[in-house]
Motif scaffolding. Structure first.
Motif, PDB file in Angstrom:
ATOM      1  N   MET A  92       0.877  -1.038   0.106  1.00 28.83           N
ATOM      2  CA  MET A  92       0.080   0.106   0.007  1.00 28.83           C
ATOM      3  C   MET A  92       0.729   1.204   0.042  1.00 28.83           C
ATOM      4  O   MET A  92       0.682   2.307  -0.652  1.00 28.83           O
ATOM      5  CB  MET A  92      -0.913   0.266   1.299  1.00 28.83           C
ATOM      6  CG  MET A  92      -1.804   1.180   1.438  1.00 28.83           C
ATOM      7  SD  MET A  92      -2.332   1.549   3.075  1.00 28.83           S
ATOM      8  CE  MET A  92      -3.499   0.414   3.168  1.00 28.83           C
ATOM      9  N   VAL A 212      -4.566  -7.294   1.751  1.00 27.42           N
ATOM     10  CA  VAL A 212      -4.943  -8.330   2.666  1.00 27.42           C
ATOM     11  C   VAL A 212      -6.556  -8.262   3.284  1.00 27.42           C
ATOM     12  O   VAL A 212      -7.148  -9.075   3.290  1.00 27.42           O
ATOM     13  CB  VAL A 212      -4.074  -8.351   3.822  1.00 27.42           C
ATOM     14  CG1 VAL A 212      -4.517  -9.256   4.774  1.00 27.42           C
ATOM     15  CG2 VAL A 212      -2.542  -8.440   3.200  1.00 27.42           C
ATOM     16  N   GLU A 238      -8.939  -0.718   7.345  1.00 30.10           N
ATOM     17  CA  GLU A 238      -8.492  -1.027   5.942  1.00 30.10           C
ATOM     18  C   GLU A 238      -9.338  -1.699   5.160  1.00 30.10           C
ATOM     19  O   GLU A 238      -9.256  -1.806   4.088  1.00 30.10           O
ATOM     20  CB  GLU A 238      -7.071  -1.366   6.004  1.00 30.10           C
ATOM     21  CG  GLU A 238      -6.049  -0.491   6.477  1.00 30.10           C
ATOM     22  CD  GLU A 238      -4.770  -1.305   6.591  1.00 30.10           C
ATOM     23  OE1 GLU A 238      -4.702  -2.254   6.132  1.00 30.10           O
ATOM     24  OE2 GLU A 238      -3.880  -0.419   7.163  1.00 30.10           O
TER      25      GLU A 238
HETATM   26 FE1  SF4 Z   1       0.470  -3.242   4.148  1.00 24.99          FE
HETATM   27 FE2  SF4 Z   1      -1.921  -4.548   4.150  1.00 24.99          FE
HETATM   28 FE3  SF4 Z   1       0.314  -5.658   5.187  1.00 24.99          FE
HETATM   29 FE4  SF4 Z   1      -0.743  -3.830   6.562  1.00 24.99          FE
HETATM   30  S1  SF4 Z   1      -1.476  -5.865   6.257  1.00 24.99           S
HETATM   31  S2  SF4 Z   1       1.402  -3.951   6.093  1.00 24.99           S
HETATM   32  S3  SF4 Z   1      -1.459  -2.459   4.938  1.00 24.99           S
HETATM   33  S4  SF4 Z   1      -0.132  -5.137   3.198  1.00 24.99           S
END
Ligand code: SF4
Ligand code: 13P
Length: 347
Positions: A92, A212, A238
């Protein structure tokens, strides 16, 4: 499975190095790494911990790149910050390259000539983006303070440019009473995408997301709603707007853990966040019924790049006075990104 031999070697090296080293671990880390954390937490807590560890010469950050970079900014160069595996990035954060952010901001300033635009960057962003935000006297935010930061920024300006996570930006704004008509998406090729009136826009969202958390879908919520047992749904902000709206509770990783740990025995929980966290929470709370909202592809693969052996290797290096995988931030970037971080701490 935790390799007992590697684990023993890590413990011995930690003991040998003593107070010189502090290990910070994010909640999404694999257990084989997480168990060695002197402190664990969400992004905000770990950033605050990084500031308070003034005695340690080395901070080993078991998280992803932007977290270690934030620690390197906040520790002010007094300590060396180490990321045990340099491949542990956050896709991200990588979706908002600084050149694209600068170009977009300049278009937006032209388009809204008579308005003041305040940028906010989620902590899941590069140090360069944080530095741009600092130069504009904007803010960093995390999943635990995004509402307070947004409120403050809207007091100081007319429009917030929120990057890189559109979902955190949209979900938080919506909870604060900002309607979807008062939000726009920014697309570098198409420009602004919105259905409301230009003069009513309050929040402009960068198009980033966490893959995710996009794995959790409304159908998963419906599945748990249909169960005989009264499942409570708690998700990370998120997640998509649809999932977020359907959930009972939301919060940062630390808040999710606290909410479930403090819940009554025998309660039922379906959790929409990364799998390592949820599985650990289920194991540590056998008196509750804890499930992941969806089991499909919900491990953060980049966070999981850090293995116990990587931690062991950086500790071995320190024993020999060799610093592997140090995260370095230039003075210029540190100076400005610190302004955006400090603005957040002052909110
Ligand atoms: Fe990045 Fe998503 Fe992993 Fe969090 S869960 S570190 S936002 S890829
Ligand atoms: P938290 O700050 O809630 O721990 O979130 C970090 C993150 O990357 C979530 O995907």
């Amino acid at each position: 499975m935790i390799d007992q031999e590697i684990s023993k070697n890590i413990r011995e090296l930690k003991e040998f190095l003593g107070d010189e080293v502090v290990i910070l671990a994010h909640h999404y880390q694999r257990d084989e790494v997480y168990i060695h954390g002197d402190f664990t937490g969400d992004s905000l807590k770990l950033a605050q911990l990084a500031i308070s560890q003034s005695n340690a010469k080395y901070i080993i950050f078991c998280g992803v790149h932007f977290m270690a970079e934030t620690a390197a900014i906040l520790s002010g160069g007094r300590q060396k910050v180490i990321l045990p595996n340099l491949e542990a990035g956050c896709p991200m954060a990588d979706k908002a390259p600084i050149n694209e952010v600068l170009e977009s901001f300049s278009h937006l300033k032209d388009y809204f000539r008579d308005k003041k635009i305040v940028p906010i960057t989620y902590i899941n962003s590069t140090a360069d983006v944080k530095a741009f935000v600092g130069k504009e006297n904007g803010y960093v935010c995390t999943s635990s303070n995004a509402d307070k930061v947004l409120e403050k920024a809207l007091e100081r300006g007319d429009i917030v440019f929120f990057l890189p996570d559109q979902h955190l930006g949209r979900n938080t704004s919506y909870k604060m009473g900002i309607s979807l008509n008062e939000m726009a998406m920014w697309d570098r090729k198409k420009g602004l995408i919105f259905s409301g009136e230009k003069d009513r826009l309050k929040v402009i969202l960068w198009g980033g997301h966490c893959w995710v958390h996009q794995m959790f879908q409304p159908t998963h919520v419906i599945h748990f709603r249909k169960m005989d047992n009264p499942y409570k749904i708690i998700v990370h902000p998120e997640c998509s707007f649809e999932v977020f709206k359907m959930a009972d509770y939301y919060g940062s990783t630390e808040k999710i853990i606290k909410t479930v740990e403090e819940a009554e025995s025998g309660t039922f929980w379906a959790i929409g966040t990364e799998k390592n966290l949820v599985m650990r929470l289920a194991r540590n709370n056998p008196d509750k019924n804890i499930e992941i909202l969806s089991n499909f592809n919900t491990v953060c693969r980049t966070m999981s790049k850090i293995r116990d052996v990587d931690l062991l290797n950086v500790l071995k290096g320190l024993k020999e006075d060799v610093v592997y995988n140090e995260i370095v931030v230039s003075e210029e970037v540190r100076k400005y990104s610190k302004i955006a971080l400090q603005n957040m701490f002052l909110v």
